[in-house]
Design an enzyme around this catalytic site. Structure first.
Site, mmCIF file in Angstrom:
data_model
loop_
_atom_site.group_PDB
_atom_site.id
_atom_site.type_symbol
_atom_site.label_atom_id
_atom_site.label_comp_id
_atom_site.label_asym_id
_atom_site.label_seq_id
_atom_site.Cartn_x
_atom_site.Cartn_y
_atom_site.Cartn_z
ATOM 1 N N MET A 57 0.847 -1.199 0.000
ATOM 2 C CA MET A 57 0.000 0.000 0.000
ATOM 3 C C MET A 57 0.880 1.246 0.000
ATOM 4 S SD MET A 57 -3.024 -1.174 2.656
ATOM 5 C CE MET A 57 -1.926 -2.083 3.772
ATOM 6 N N GLN B 102 7.614 -5.161 -3.986
ATOM 7 C CA GLN B 102 6.766 -4.926 -5.150
ATOM 8 C C GLN B 102 7.390 -3.855 -6.033
ATOM 9 O OE1 GLN B 102 2.886 -2.745 -5.445
ATOM 10 N NE2 GLN B 102 2.083 -4.772 -5.972
ATOM 11 N N CYS C 66 -2.332 -1.125 -9.698
ATOM 12 C CA CYS C 66 -2.527 0.222 -9.179
ATOM 13 C C CYS C 66 -3.147 1.121 -10.251
ATOM 14 C CB CYS C 66 -1.199 0.811 -8.721
ATOM 15 S SG CYS C 66 -1.362 2.469 -8.002
ATOM 16 N N LYS D 23 0.728 -9.195 -9.176
ATOM 17 C CA LYS D 23 -0.525 -8.741 -8.549
ATOM 18 C C LYS D 23 -1.320 -7.972 -9.593
ATOM 19 C CE LYS D 23 -2.440 -6.513 -4.433
ATOM 20 N NZ LYS D 23 -3.408 -5.594 -5.055
ATOM 21 N N HIS E 62 -6.686 -8.805 -7.185
ATOM 22 C CA HIS E 62 -7.640 -7.874 -6.572
ATOM 23 C C HIS E 62 -8.965 -8.070 -7.299
ATOM 24 C CE1 HIS E 62 -8.373 -3.643 -4.764
ATOM 25 N NE2 HIS E 62 -9.530 -4.215 -5.028
ATOM 26 N N GLY F 178 -8.937 -7.596 -1.833
ATOM 27 C CA GLY F 178 -10.018 -6.665 -2.093
ATOM 28 C C GLY F 178 -11.168 -6.800 -1.103
ATOM 29 N N GLY F 179 -11.354 -5.798 -0.247
ATOM 30 C CA GLY F 179 -12.512 -5.749 0.630
ATOM 31 C C GLY F 179 -12.537 -6.760 1.746
ATOM 32 N N GLY G 294 -5.540 -5.641 2.929
ATOM 33 C CA GLY G 294 -4.938 -4.323 2.821
ATOM 34 C C GLY G 294 -5.339 -3.388 3.941
ATOM 35 N N ARG G 295 -6.340 -2.548 3.677
ATOM 36 C CA ARG G 295 -6.664 -1.463 4.605
ATOM 37 C C ARG G 295 -7.020 -1.928 6.010
ATOM 38 N NH1 ARG G 295 -11.109 1.266 1.115
ATOM 39 N NH2 ARG G 295 -11.097 -0.829 0.201
#
Length: 336
Positions: free
Chosen positions: A21, A73, A103, A142, A174, A215-216, A237-238
């Site tokens: 990220m 990455q 990205c 990715k 993703h 993703g999510g 991720g987040r």
């Protein structure tokens, strides 16, 4: 060169990984995450091949041996340049070199890499082939399920076939399209619908590929559900950044069946103090480390005060470990 302290197995670690990220997963963030999980695979922020090869910014490859297993990455679209950058990454000691084909940001598109490369899978294959020829460590990709008006059911199998044909054995998908025009990078993380089922079908169609889904994914419950559907790995991720203890503290037990006890965020804070002292002694700033620690106690009593003390004080001249101890007292109720 960073020296490995224990053998690393990125393929095994990829059962759960923390996504690369931008502006977030720097070396300080990864050091913290490693204190919460000994097993998860950690990724760097995307580092562009031109920055390393043309700009000589090899300091971007610095990391601590404690971070293993850790992957680099890369972003780029020139096979020769990516090969050189991959070689630098291998020399620096990374366990894996990953190519960013996901990205969607404008600055990434302007460099002709990231998600825009979903439109030119033959170029991605050339890049990966050059990288694999240059290094002995594993090269992975990715990607998104597609971009713009592409039909994911058509483009994703073709994309995976092409990268597998040049020797890629592990991919991270993703499970959203990227819209290169009309949506911001933030909107691209939320607005395009998730299609987990498609990624599961890709694993079924390519049984020899190690497929991680991204993703999510905001909980270990969902991670376990996705693994139970036959996927090889889950990349978070987040959620891992904003509430790292919720995702990573129990990950070794729940995802890797490790018998060791769960990590505790208070213990992680105490273990960060010597790291912070060393960072300050080398000329660093407290906020460079503590900005990644703000979510450690998310959802726990005292979390708001923890964030307030660090946010208000970390940028002040002379701020040091004692500020972190004071913030910790807001959570534990023990006077610093």
């Amino acid at each position: 060169m960073t020296r490995r302290t224990t053998p690393s197995d990125p393929r095994s670690a990829a059962r759960l990984s923390v996504a690369p990220m931008m502006d977030w997963t720097d070396r300080h963030c990864r050091y913290l995450h490693r204190l919460l999980s000994a097993r998860a695979l950690l990724y760097t922020e995307m580092v562009t091949a031109p920055a390393l090869v043309r700009g000589g910014a090899v300091h971007l490859l610095d990391f601590s041996p404690e971070e293993y297993p850790v992957a680099l990455q890369l972003g780029g679209s020139d096979p020769d340049e990516l090969a050189q950058a991959a070689r630098l990454g291998e020399e620096a000691g990374y366990d894996e070199i990953n190519l960013n084909v996901g990205c969607p940001s404008d600055r990434v598109q302007s460099g002709t890499f990231g998600a825009v490369l979903m439109r030119t899978p033959e170029l991605v294959a050339d890049c990966v082939a050059a990288m694999r020829a240059a290094v002995d460590v594993e090269v992975t990709v990715k990607c998104r399920i597609g971009v713009d008006d592409q039909e994911p059911e058509e483009v994703l199998p073709d994309f995976l076939s092409r990268v597998a044909a040049v020797g890629v054995e592990r991919v991270q998908i993703h499970a959203r399209k990227a819209w290169l025009q009309g949506l911001s990078p933030k909107e691209n993380r939320d607005i395009p619908p998730l299609d987990y089922d498609l990624v599961v079908r890709m694993k079924q169609a390519f049984p020899d590929l190690h497929v991680s889904i991204n993703g999510g994914i905001g909980s270990l419950d969902l991670a376990e559900d996705l693994l139970a559907r036959g996927l090889d790995g889950v990349m978070i991720g987040r959620a891992a950044y904003h509430a790292p203890a919720d995702i990573l503290s129990a990950a070794d037990r729940r995802i890797f069946d490790d018998a060791a006890g769960d990590a505790h965020p208070v213990t992680a804070v105490m273990q960060m103090l010597p790291y912070i002292e060393a960072h300050l002694a080398a000329g660093g700033k407290l906020a460079q480390v503590t900005r990644h620690m703000l979510g450690l106690f998310a959802g726990r009593p005292g979390a708001r005060n923890w964030r307030r003390v660090l946010s208000e004080g970390a940028h002040r001249p002379g701020a040091g470990p004692e500020l972190v101890e004071r913030a910790l007292a807001e959570v534990t109720g023990i006077a610093a």
